[in-house]
Design a protein around this motif. Structure first.
Motif, PDB file in Angstrom:
ATOM      1  N   TYR A   1      -7.318  83.827  -0.562  1.00 56.24           N
ATOM      2  CA  TYR A   1      -7.375  82.979   0.622  1.00 56.24           C
ATOM      3  C   TYR A   1      -6.044  83.005   1.368  1.00 56.24           C
ATOM      4  N   LEU A   2      -5.292  84.087   1.177  1.00 58.88           N
ATOM      5  CA  LEU A   2      -3.937  84.089   1.711  1.00 58.88           C
ATOM      6  C   LEU A   2      -3.865  84.789   3.066  1.00 58.88           C
ATOM      7  N   ALA A   3      -3.047  84.220   3.913  1.00 59.49           N
ATOM      8  CA  ALA A   3      -2.767  84.852   5.198  1.00 59.49           C
ATOM      9  C   ALA A   3      -1.283  84.673   5.466  1.00 59.49           C
ATOM     10  N   PHE A   4      -0.706  85.582   6.194  1.00 59.34           N
ATOM     11  CA  PHE A   4       0.730  85.530   6.424  1.00 59.34           C
ATOM     12  C   PHE A   4       1.045  85.734   7.901  1.00 59.34           C
ATOM     13  N   ASP A   5       1.983  84.945   8.372  1.00 61.84           N
ATOM     14  CA  ASP A   5       2.571  85.189   9.684  1.00 61.84           C
ATOM     15  C   ASP A   5       3.980  85.662   9.446  1.00 61.84           C
ATOM     16  N   VAL A   6       4.265  86.840   9.925  1.00 62.73           N
ATOM     17  CA  VAL A   6       5.546  87.451   9.602  1.00 62.73           C
ATOM     18  C   VAL A   6       6.289  87.796  10.875  1.00 62.73           C
ATOM     19  N   LEU A   7       7.567  87.425  10.927  1.00 62.93           N
ATOM     20  CA  LEU A   7       8.448  87.952  11.971  1.00 62.93           C
ATOM     21  C   LEU A   7       9.302  89.008  11.317  1.00 62.93           C
ATOM     22  N   PHE A   8       9.395  90.121  11.981  1.00 62.76           N
ATOM     23  CA  PHE A   8       9.963  91.295  11.332  1.00 62.76           C
ATOM     24  C   PHE A   8      10.868  92.020  12.315  1.00 62.76           C
ATOM     25  N   ASN A   9      12.066  92.380  11.867  1.00 62.80           N
ATOM     26  CA  ASN A   9      12.962  93.195  12.683  1.00 62.80           C
ATOM     27  C   ASN A   9      13.054  94.581  12.087  1.00 62.80           C
ATOM     28  N   GLY A  10      12.866  95.601  12.918  1.00 57.91           N
ATOM     29  CA  GLY A  10      12.999  96.931  12.351  1.00 57.91           C
ATOM     30  C   GLY A  10      12.832  98.006  13.399  1.00 57.91           C
ATOM     31  N   VAL A  11      13.371  99.188  13.062  1.00 61.30           N
ATOM     32  CA  VAL A  11      13.212 100.346  13.922  1.00 61.30           C
ATOM     33  C   VAL A  11      11.925 101.017  13.498  1.00 61.30           C
ATOM     34  N   THR A  12      10.871 100.776  14.244  1.00 58.50           N
ATOM     35  CA  THR A  12       9.592 101.302  13.802  1.00 58.50           C
ATOM     36  C   THR A  12       8.607 101.321  14.959  1.00 58.50           C
ATOM     37  N   THR A  13       7.412 101.724  14.689  1.00 59.44           N
ATOM     38  CA  THR A  13       6.370 101.714  15.715  1.00 59.44           C
ATOM     39  C   THR A  13       5.193 100.920  15.189  1.00 59.44           C
ATOM     40  N   ALA A  14       4.328 100.536  16.120  1.00 59.17           N
ATOM     41  CA  ALA A  14       3.159  99.759  15.713  1.00 59.17           C
ATOM     42  C   ALA A  14       2.310 100.560  14.734  1.00 59.17           C
ATOM     43  N   ASP A  15       2.208 101.862  14.976  1.00 58.15           N
ATOM     44  CA  ASP A  15       1.403 102.704  14.081  1.00 58.15           C
ATOM     45  C   ASP A  15       1.956 102.683  12.672  1.00 58.15           C
ATOM     46  N   GLU A  16       3.291 102.749  12.607  1.00 54.22           N
ATOM     47  CA  GLU A  16       3.910 102.777  11.284  1.00 54.22           C
ATOM     48  C   GLU A  16       3.669 101.454  10.560  1.00 54.22           C
ATOM     49  N   LEU A  17       3.769 100.365  11.315  1.00 58.02           N
ATOM     50  CA  LEU A  17       3.520  99.060  10.700  1.00 58.02           C
ATOM     51  C   LEU A  17       2.077  98.944  10.250  1.00 58.02           C
ATOM     52  N   GLU A  18       1.199  99.477  11.077  1.00 53.45           N
ATOM     53  CA  GLU A  18      -0.212  99.416  10.729  1.00 53.45           C
ATOM     54  C   GLU A  18      -0.470 100.205   9.446  1.00 53.45           C
ATOM     55  N   ALA A  19       0.245 101.327   9.317  1.00 57.50           N
ATOM     56  CA  ALA A  19       0.038 102.201   8.160  1.00 57.50           C
ATOM     57  C   ALA A  19       0.443 101.520   6.856  1.00 57.50           C
ATOM     58  N   VAL A  20       1.353 100.538   6.956  1.00 58.61           N
ATOM     59  CA  VAL A  20       1.757  99.802   5.752  1.00 58.61           C
ATOM     60  C   VAL A  20       0.540  99.188   5.070  1.00 58.61           C
ATOM     61  N   PHE A  21      -0.411  98.771   5.905  1.00 58.76           N
ATOM     62  CA  PHE A  21      -1.564  98.046   5.350  1.00 58.76           C
ATOM     63  C   PHE A  21      -2.792  98.945   5.216  1.00 58.76           C
ATOM     64  N   GLU A  22      -2.516 100.250   5.213  1.00 56.11           N
ATOM     65  CA  GLU A  22      -3.593 101.238   5.178  1.00 56.11           C
ATOM     66  C   GLU A  22      -4.624 100.959   4.076  1.00 56.11           C
ATOM     67  N   PHE A  23      -4.114 100.568   2.897  1.00 53.82           N
ATOM     68  CA  PHE A  23      -5.014 100.455   1.754  1.00 53.82           C
ATOM     69  C   PHE A  23      -5.909  99.228   1.790  1.00 53.82           C
ATOM     70  N   VAL A  24      -5.584  98.270   2.627  1.00 52.98           N
ATOM     71  CA  VAL A  24      -6.437  97.090   2.697  1.00 52.98           C
ATOM     72  C   VAL A  24      -7.022  96.909   4.096  1.00 52.98           C
ATOM     73  N   ARG A  25      -6.814  97.927   4.951  1.00 51.39           N
ATOM     74  CA  ARG A  25      -7.143  97.705   6.346  1.00 51.39           C
ATOM     75  C   ARG A  25      -8.627  97.428   6.554  1.00 51.39           C
ATOM     76  N   ASP A  26      -9.438  97.976   5.678  1.00 52.25           N
ATOM     77  CA  ASP A  26     -10.867  97.775   5.858  1.00 52.25           C
ATOM     78  C   ASP A  26     -11.290  96.333   5.637  1.00 52.25           C
ATOM     79  N   ASP A  27     -10.566  95.625   4.786  1.00 47.91           N
ATOM     80  CA  ASP A  27     -10.975  94.242   4.613  1.00 47.91           C
ATOM     81  C   ASP A  27      -9.850  93.252   4.845  1.00 47.91           C
ATOM     82  N   CYS A  28      -9.021  93.562   5.821  1.00 43.01           N
ATOM     83  CA  CYS A  28      -8.095  92.507   6.233  1.00 43.01           C
ATOM     84  C   CYS A  28      -8.034  92.486   7.748  1.00 43.01           C
TER      85      CYS A  28
END
Lengths: 414, 102
Positions: free
Chosen positions: A200-227
């Motif tokens: 039942y967990l959800a997170f709001d995260v503020l994040f600083n980094g040199v990155t792209t939206a695609d790269e951030l999205e890829a972090v959650f690749e393994f759960v993307r189907d059900d999150c």
């Protein structure tokens, strides 16, 4: 925890084959540095290894592979065409990744020599990379230091699927810095019954980094189907919604890599068990057939020979399951020949044929080392240096032919 | 049920993960029904995952809703690290003395 161990085993097996693909791709690029398919395969291999390593908290690999990936990304975007030295460098990087992976999986500390080697490679990689030239159209895609807002709502089955939300956050933190995080723990309805195995967990995260939206999205690749995942840029030149990705939107976007191997991994023990059972089956069918003949029951005898025939076919298919194409171990020799010919100052081409010849897996494994030795000897003593060859009136480059065929495996060198 | 300030002290075992979550939650919520103050000793927990953390969150939430006092005492390094990552340190009452927050 045993599932973690299992997952690590899978990761190890997958990375081994990814490293193999990477080497294979790099060797193809050595012949044709613009081979799109090879470039993509190499990039994908490095990218996947980095991503999975992140999930296991293998930070050394993530850190190092990131540099490799950066260079490969430029190659992929046609900003850079690799020369032979750079491919040698990347091959060394690949070997370094292999060492890091092995140590990471064994959970051993890095020896100082390996750390120094890593630093040296990173410096070399940075020299080869073209300086970032940001064209107007590239602004949206180029990594830039930004402040991001990520909102992640994990699906209820996250735990049951063996996923651990904190791993993703830790991995995210390795790409930059989580400056603020708010954990929300919310049942779907206030009076809903709490199921300890649902997430039942959800997170709001503020994040600083040199990155792209695609790269951030890829972090959650393994759960993307059900999150549910939303990524926004909070603080860059223009404030814009870069990506709002929901599971529903992603559901019909299943890109399958063109070279995805059409294979399944099977535990060798299961296979051996199956083959043993089939062996028993052959014997007992023969027993039935014998009894049928003895009792002179024609109908039973016919039925049993039909069954025996089918069992024989099953046996053959089962045995064939253990067979592997020798091509995979041949491709390992490409690297051996390449490295050795550079070392020896000889110009040697490797010609392979009969790669699709199938052999029992254990035989393929066993002949690997002796074959390597034979090839080394052949290169060392069988082929003269280029200048000697020219003086003797031969073409400058020598050829080593490897040919595999049934009845015997032959190795011819010229 | 109506006993005032009946305390229970429970020390959690080494593992608090998805494998123990359901059983652990069932036991502890049952304890919460019978005691008005629950002290959970977390010093022995060496392995915790998000499912385990969620059980603690649910207990705290339940205690808040139903007016019980629950303390999460001496969290082990592992628990503290996960609480830190999830920024939940403030959500758990880890004080040993004095009246509870509720």
């Amino acid at each position: 925890m045993s599932t973690m161990f299992d997952a690590l085993q899978t990761f190890m097996a997958e990375s081994a084959s990814l490293l193999q693909e990477m080497e294979h791709g790099l060797l193809i690029m050595e012949d044709d540095a613009t081979d799109k398919e090879a470039i993509n395969a190499v990039f994908r291999a490095a990218h996947t290894i980095k991503g999975s390593a992140g999930l296991f908290g293998l930070d050394d690999i993530v850190g190092f592979t990131h540099h490799v990936e950066t260079l490969l990304d430029q190659v992929r975007n046609e900003a850079l065409v690799l020369c032979s030295e750079q491919i040698s460098l990347l091959l060394k990087c690949r070997d370094h990744m292999q060492h890091l992976l092995q140590l990471g999986i064994d959970n051993k500390p890095l020896p100082a020599a390996l750390i120094a080697e890593g630093q040296r490679l990173i410096v070399a990689l940075a020299q080869d990379a073209v300086p970032e030239v940001v064209t107007e159209s590239a602004i949206a895609l180029a990594p830039a230091l930004g402040r991001w807002h990520l909102s992640i709502r994990f699906g209820q089955d996250t735990f049951r699927n063996g996923m651990e939300p904190s791993s993703f956050l830790k991995y995210l933190n390795s790409l930059g810095q989580i400056t603020s995080l708010k954990t929300q723990f919310m049942l779907p309805a206030p009076d809903a019954v709490f199921d300890a195995e649902s997430c039942y967990l959800a997170f709001d995260v503020l994040f600083n980094g040199v990155t792209t939206a695609d790269e951030l999205e890829a972090v959650f690749e393994f759960v993307r189907d059900d999150c549910q995942l939303e990524i926004h840029v909070v603080n860059q030149e223009q404030q814009a919604v870069v990506a709002a990705v929901t599971a529903a939107a992603k559901a019909n976007d299943t890109t399958v890599s063109p070279t995805a191997n059409n294979l399944i991994r099977i535990n060798a023990e299961k296979l051996d068990h199956l083959i043993n059972l089939v062996g028993e089956l052959v014997i007992s069918t023969a027993g039935v057939h014998l009894l049928a003949n003895r009792n002179q029951d024609a109908a039973l005898s016919e039925a049993s020979s039909e069954a025996a025939h089918l069992v024989e076919e099953i046996r053959e298919s089962a045995m064939r399951l253990r067979m592997v194409e020798i091509g995979e171990s041949f491709s390992r020799f490409k690297r051996v020949v390449r490295d050795l010919s550079k070392d020896l100052g000889k110009d040697i081409r490797l010609e392979l044929s009969g790669e699709d010849t199938e052999l029992d897996k254990s035989i393929v494994e066993q002949i690997g080392d002796p074959l390597t030795h034979l090839i080394r000897n052949a290169l060392d003593h069988g082929i003269e240096r280029s200048d000697v060859r020219i003086a003797a009136g031969k073409p400058a480059s020598g050829t080593l032919k490897l040919n595999a065929y049934h009845e015997s495996l032959s190795l011819i060198h010229i | 049920m109506n006993n005032h300030r009946v305390e229970a002290s429970i020390t959690l075992a080494a593992q608090l993960t998805i494998y123990q979550a359901a059983e652990c939650y069932a036991t502890l919520s049952d304890v919460l029904q019978r005691y008005s103050e629950l002290h959970l000793d977390l010093s022995a927990v060496t392995e915790i995952d998000s499912a385990g953390m969620q059980v603690l969150l649910q207990l705290a939430r339940q205690a808040g809703l139903e007016g019980f006092d629950i303390r999460f005492l001496t969290p082990s390094e592992e628990i503290a690290a996960l609480m830190q990552l999830y920024q939940l340190t403030a959500d758990f009452d880890t004080t040993t003395e004095g009246p509870g927050r509720i």
